[in-house]
Design an enzyme around this catalytic site. Sequence first.
Site, PDB file in Angstrom:
ATOM      1  N   CYS A 177       0.658  -1.277  -0.058  1.00  0.00           N
ATOM      2  CA  CYS A 177       0.147   0.015   0.089  1.00  0.00           C
ATOM      3  C   CYS A 177       0.910   1.134   0.077  1.00  0.00           C
ATOM      4  O   CYS A 177       1.692   1.577   0.854  1.00  0.00           O
ATOM      5  CB  CYS A 177      -1.036   0.097   1.242  1.00  0.00           C
ATOM      6  SG  CYS A 177      -1.836   1.439   1.288  1.00  0.00           S
ATOM      7  N   ASP A 194      -0.041  16.718  -1.505  1.00  0.00           N
ATOM      8  CA  ASP A 194      -0.452  15.619  -2.664  1.00  0.00           C
ATOM      9  C   ASP A 194       0.734  15.888  -3.785  1.00  0.00           C
ATOM     10  O   ASP A 194       1.070  17.184  -3.962  1.00  0.00           O
ATOM     11  CB  ASP A 194      -1.720  16.087  -3.306  1.00  0.00           C
ATOM     12  CG  ASP A 194      -2.228  15.180  -3.930  1.00  0.00           C
ATOM     13  OD1 ASP A 194      -3.267  14.579  -3.616  1.00  0.00           O
ATOM     14  OD2 ASP A 194      -1.850  14.941  -5.128  1.00  0.00           O
ATOM     15  N   HIS A 209      -8.313   8.289   2.711  1.00  0.00           N
ATOM     16  CA  HIS A 209      -7.528   9.765   2.761  1.00  0.00           C
ATOM     17  C   HIS A 209      -8.546  10.776   2.802  1.00  0.00           C
ATOM     18  O   HIS A 209      -9.564  10.644   1.981  1.00  0.00           O
ATOM     19  CB  HIS A 209      -6.543   9.741   2.015  1.00  0.00           C
ATOM     20  CG  HIS A 209      -6.772   9.341   0.407  1.00  0.00           C
ATOM     21  ND1 HIS A 209      -6.869   8.032  -0.065  1.00  0.00           N
ATOM     22  CD2 HIS A 209      -7.241  10.196  -0.314  1.00  0.00           C
ATOM     23  CE1 HIS A 209      -7.250   8.149  -1.188  1.00  0.00           C
ATOM     24  NE2 HIS A 209      -7.263   9.456  -1.573  1.00  0.00           N
TER      25      HIS A 209
HETATM   26  P1  5GP Z   1      -7.670   9.857  -4.684  1.00  0.00           P
HETATM   27  O1  5GP Z   1      -7.828   9.977  -6.135  1.00  0.00           O
HETATM   28  O2  5GP Z   1      -7.770   8.169  -4.223  1.00  0.00           O
HETATM   29  O3  5GP Z   1      -8.922  10.476  -3.909  1.00  0.00           O
HETATM   30  O4  5GP Z   1      -6.386  10.499  -4.295  1.00  0.00           O
HETATM   31  C1  5GP Z   1      -5.130  10.108  -4.296  1.00  0.00           C
HETATM   32  C2  5GP Z   1      -4.322  11.385  -4.205  1.00  0.00           C
HETATM   33  O5  5GP Z   1      -3.065  10.684  -3.949  1.00  0.00           O
HETATM   34  C3  5GP Z   1      -4.216  11.909  -5.888  1.00  0.00           C
HETATM   35  O6  5GP Z   1      -4.558  13.286  -5.621  1.00  0.00           O
HETATM   36  C4  5GP Z   1      -2.760  11.895  -6.106  1.00  0.00           C
HETATM   37  O7  5GP Z   1      -2.368  12.954  -6.760  1.00  0.00           O
HETATM   38  C5  5GP Z   1      -1.885  11.482  -4.758  1.00  0.00           C
HETATM   39  N1  5GP Z   1      -0.825  10.686  -4.835  1.00  0.00           N
HETATM   40  C6  5GP Z   1      -0.783   9.511  -5.551  1.00  0.00           C
HETATM   41  N2  5GP Z   1       0.643   9.112  -5.360  1.00  0.00           N
HETATM   42  C7  5GP Z   1       1.099   9.823  -4.566  1.00  0.00           C
HETATM   43  C8  5GP Z   1       2.535   9.986  -4.146  1.00  0.00           C
HETATM   44  O8  5GP Z   1       3.258   9.127  -4.514  1.00  0.00           O
HETATM   45  N3  5GP Z   1       2.860  10.956  -3.251  1.00  0.00           N
HETATM   46  C9  5GP Z   1       1.986  12.028  -2.968  1.00  0.00           C
HETATM   47  N4  5GP Z   1       2.563  12.841  -2.151  1.00  0.00           N
HETATM   48  N5  5GP Z   1       0.765  11.955  -3.375  1.00  0.00           N
HETATM   49  C10 5GP Z   1       0.270  10.893  -4.119  1.00  0.00           C
HETATM   50 ZN    ZN Z   2      -2.415   1.398   3.728  1.00  0.00          ZN
END
Ligand code: 5GP
Ligand code: ZN
Length: 115
Positions: free
Chosen positions: A5, A31, A101
């Site tokens: 994860c 992010d 998150h």
């Molecule tokens: P979701 O789309 O699942 O609501 O949000 C996932 C978030 O995680 C996205 O806004 C994406 O830009 C961020 N994210 C994905 N991979 C990484 C990473 O490796 N580092 C950071 N800091 N953010 C990430």
């Molecule tokens: Zn996790």
Amino acid sequence: MSYDCLFCKIAEGKISSYKIYEDEEVFAFMDINPQAPVHIVIIPKKHINGLDNVFYEDEQVLGHIQVVAAKIAKQFPEMKNGFRVINNCGENGGQTIFHIHYHLLGGRVFSWPPG
Ligand code: 5GP
Ligand code: ZN
């Protein structure tokens, strides 16, 4: 930790991130693909897949995340006039990382309804 994860690894410091806040239960970081001038991701250290997979035992940490979001927001002048907290859940909700998150976004005016 859940096997493989990404957000568990970020919370454990195995993958680097720009850390904003940490306590025993929660980790917050910038992010990587910001959708606003300030875009912070707040996660519980405990692995939970998503908001469609929470139980009463998770109430405390999920409530704590809201208090942490408010505390972080106070530290950013960009959020003094307001901010948005978002949880994307499941495929239709736009969730891409399956460790629950909350997005804390600020620094611009957000529209409603969301896209
Ligand atoms: P979701 O789309 O699942 O609501 O949000 C996932 C978030 O995680 C996205 O806004 C994406 O830009 C961020 N994210 C994905 N991979 C990484 C990473 O490796 N580092 C950071 N800091 N953010 C990430
Ligand atoms: Zn996790």
